[in-house]
Design a protein around this motif. Structure first.
Motif, PDB file in Angstrom:
ATOM      1  N   ARG A 299     -34.446   3.170  -1.928  1.00 56.69           N
ATOM      2  CA  ARG A 299     -35.279   2.945  -0.740  1.00 56.69           C
ATOM      3  C   ARG A 299     -34.627   1.938   0.208  1.00 56.69           C
ATOM      4  NH1 ARG A 299     -41.147   1.501  -2.039  1.00 56.69           N
ATOM      5  NH2 ARG A 299     -41.131   3.702  -2.534  1.00 56.69           N
ATOM      6  N   GLU A 300     -34.118   0.840  -0.352  1.00 52.44           N
ATOM      7  CA  GLU A 300     -33.496  -0.190   0.476  1.00 52.44           C
ATOM      8  C   GLU A 300     -32.223   0.325   1.151  1.00 52.44           C
ATOM      9  OE1 GLU A 300     -34.564  -0.574  -2.598  1.00 52.44           O
ATOM     10  OE2 GLU A 300     -35.811  -2.362  -2.726  1.00 52.44           O
ATOM     11  N   ALA A 301     -31.388   1.033   0.385  1.00 52.49           N
ATOM     12  CA  ALA A 301     -30.150   1.562   0.955  1.00 52.49           C
ATOM     13  C   ALA A 301     -30.440   2.581   2.046  1.00 52.49           C
ATOM     14  CB  ALA A 301     -29.288   2.184  -0.143  1.00 52.49           C
ATOM     15  N   ALA A 302     -31.419   3.449   1.828  1.00 47.37           N
ATOM     16  CA  ALA A 302     -31.770   4.454   2.827  1.00 47.37           C
ATOM     17  C   ALA A 302     -32.333   3.802   4.088  1.00 47.37           C
ATOM     18  CB  ALA A 302     -32.767   5.446   2.243  1.00 47.37           C
TER      19      ALA A 302
ATOM     20  N   ARG B 120     -21.252   1.168   3.194  1.00 46.85           N
ATOM     21  CA  ARG B 120     -21.987  -0.099   3.141  1.00 46.85           C
ATOM     22  C   ARG B 120     -23.036  -0.069   2.024  1.00 46.85           C
ATOM     23  NH1 ARG B 120     -24.365  -4.275   7.033  1.00 46.85           N
ATOM     24  NH2 ARG B 120     -26.473  -4.558   6.238  1.00 46.85           N
ATOM     25  N   ALA B 121     -23.780   1.028   1.913  1.00 48.37           N
ATOM     26  CA  ALA B 121     -24.802   1.144   0.861  1.00 48.37           C
ATOM     27  C   ALA B 121     -24.157   1.076  -0.512  1.00 48.37           C
ATOM     28  CB  ALA B 121     -25.574   2.458   1.021  1.00 48.37           C
ATOM     29  N   ARG B 122     -23.035   1.742  -0.689  1.00 47.19           N
ATOM     30  CA  ARG B 122     -22.343   1.721  -1.979  1.00 47.19           C
ATOM     31  C   ARG B 122     -21.906   0.310  -2.353  1.00 47.19           C
ATOM     32  NH1 ARG B 122     -21.058   6.531  -3.837  1.00 47.19           N
ATOM     33  NH2 ARG B 122     -21.564   8.290  -2.519  1.00 47.19           N
TER      34      ARG B 122
ATOM     35  N   GLY C 282     -18.002   9.796  -0.479  1.00 51.97           N
ATOM     36  CA  GLY C 282     -18.019   8.451  -1.051  1.00 51.97           C
ATOM     37  C   GLY C 282     -16.893   7.594  -0.516  1.00 51.97           C
ATOM     38  N   GLU C 283     -16.075   7.086  -1.406  1.00 52.46           N
ATOM     39  CA  GLU C 283     -15.014   6.164  -1.028  1.00 52.46           C
ATOM     40  C   GLU C 283     -13.867   6.857  -0.301  1.00 52.46           C
ATOM     41  OE1 GLU C 283     -15.500   2.944  -1.328  1.00 52.46           O
ATOM     42  OE2 GLU C 283     -17.440   3.531  -2.141  1.00 52.46           O
ATOM     43  N   ARG C 284     -13.640   8.119  -0.561  1.00 50.20           N
ATOM     44  CA  ARG C 284     -12.521   8.809   0.070  1.00 50.20           C
ATOM     45  C   ARG C 284     -12.940   9.328   1.443  1.00 50.20           C
ATOM     46  NH1 ARG C 284     -14.413  13.876  -1.006  1.00 50.20           N
ATOM     47  NH2 ARG C 284     -15.103  14.288  -3.103  1.00 50.20           N
ATOM     48  N   ALA C 285     -11.987   9.459   2.308  1.00 43.28           N
ATOM     49  CA  ALA C 285     -12.266  10.025   3.628  1.00 43.28           C
ATOM     50  C   ALA C 285     -12.577  11.507   3.473  1.00 43.28           C
ATOM     51  CB  ALA C 285     -11.064   9.826   4.543  1.00 43.28           C
ATOM     52  N   TRP C 286     -13.436  12.018   4.321  1.00 45.26           N
ATOM     53  CA  TRP C 286     -13.799  13.428   4.262  1.00 45.26           C
ATOM     54  C   TRP C 286     -12.628  14.258   4.764  1.00 45.26           C
ATOM     55  CZ3 TRP C 286     -17.144  16.205   1.850  1.00 45.26           C
ATOM     56  CH2 TRP C 286     -17.342  17.517   2.228  1.00 45.26           C
ATOM     57  N   GLU C 287     -12.298  15.284   3.999  1.00 44.81           N
ATOM     58  CA  GLU C 287     -11.229  16.192   4.400  1.00 44.81           C
ATOM     59  C   GLU C 287     -11.802  17.601   4.474  1.00 44.81           C
ATOM     60  OE1 GLU C 287      -8.091  15.756   1.577  1.00 44.81           O
ATOM     61  OE2 GLU C 287      -7.891  13.616   1.957  1.00 44.81           O
TER      62      GLU C 287
END
Length: 144
Positions: free
Chosen positions: A17-20, A50-52, A118-123
């Protein structure tokens, strides 16, 4: 133009909830400043990172949150979405447009089939789906 941002936090970890809520605030502010959804992919990825980091979400492909972004004016609604979100355009009692969530039920769990990277850039293909719906007087836009 009105901006709506709806984020659902993942139920598989404690601070969904907080992250969203944090992500929705960041994304909404960015969209209001730009007035467009053109650069929203970078903003959504930054909010996810940032949420992660802030809430200790592990797993590169584990979704931190799902998001629906809508820009509305008198003539149209422009949408961008990914994950477990829904939106419907109603004209009277009739559904005239609908988006489907990126999910399926697998065993006892709801599986998000298209998470925010997640941590990787979207390809490859953009992970956000987009649509623009024409509005008429009296139409209702329902989302969540």
């Amino acid at each position: 133009m009105d901006t709506i941002v709806a984020c659902n936090g993942s139920a598989s970890w404690g601070y969904g909830r907080e992250a969203a809520s944090d992500a929705a605030r960041i994304i909404k502010r960015a969209v209001e400043l730009s007035g467009t959804l053109d650069d929203i992919i970078d903003v959504v990825c930054a909010a996810s990172r940032r949420a992660r980091a802030e809430f200790g979400i592990a797993g590169e492909d584990a979704p931190a949150f799902s998001v629906l972004i809508a820009l509305l004016d008198d003539a149209r609604v422009e949408l961008a979405w990914v994950g477990d979100v829904r939106a419907t355009l109603m004209r009277g009692d009739e559904t005239v447009q609908r988006i489907e969530p990126h999910t399926f039920v697998g065993g006892d769990a709801l599986v998000v089939t298209r998470p925010i990277p997640g941590e990787r850039a979207w390809e490859g293909e953009p992970f956000l789906e987009r649509a623009t719906w024409a509005l008429r007087e009296g139409d209702r836009f329902v989302c969540g």
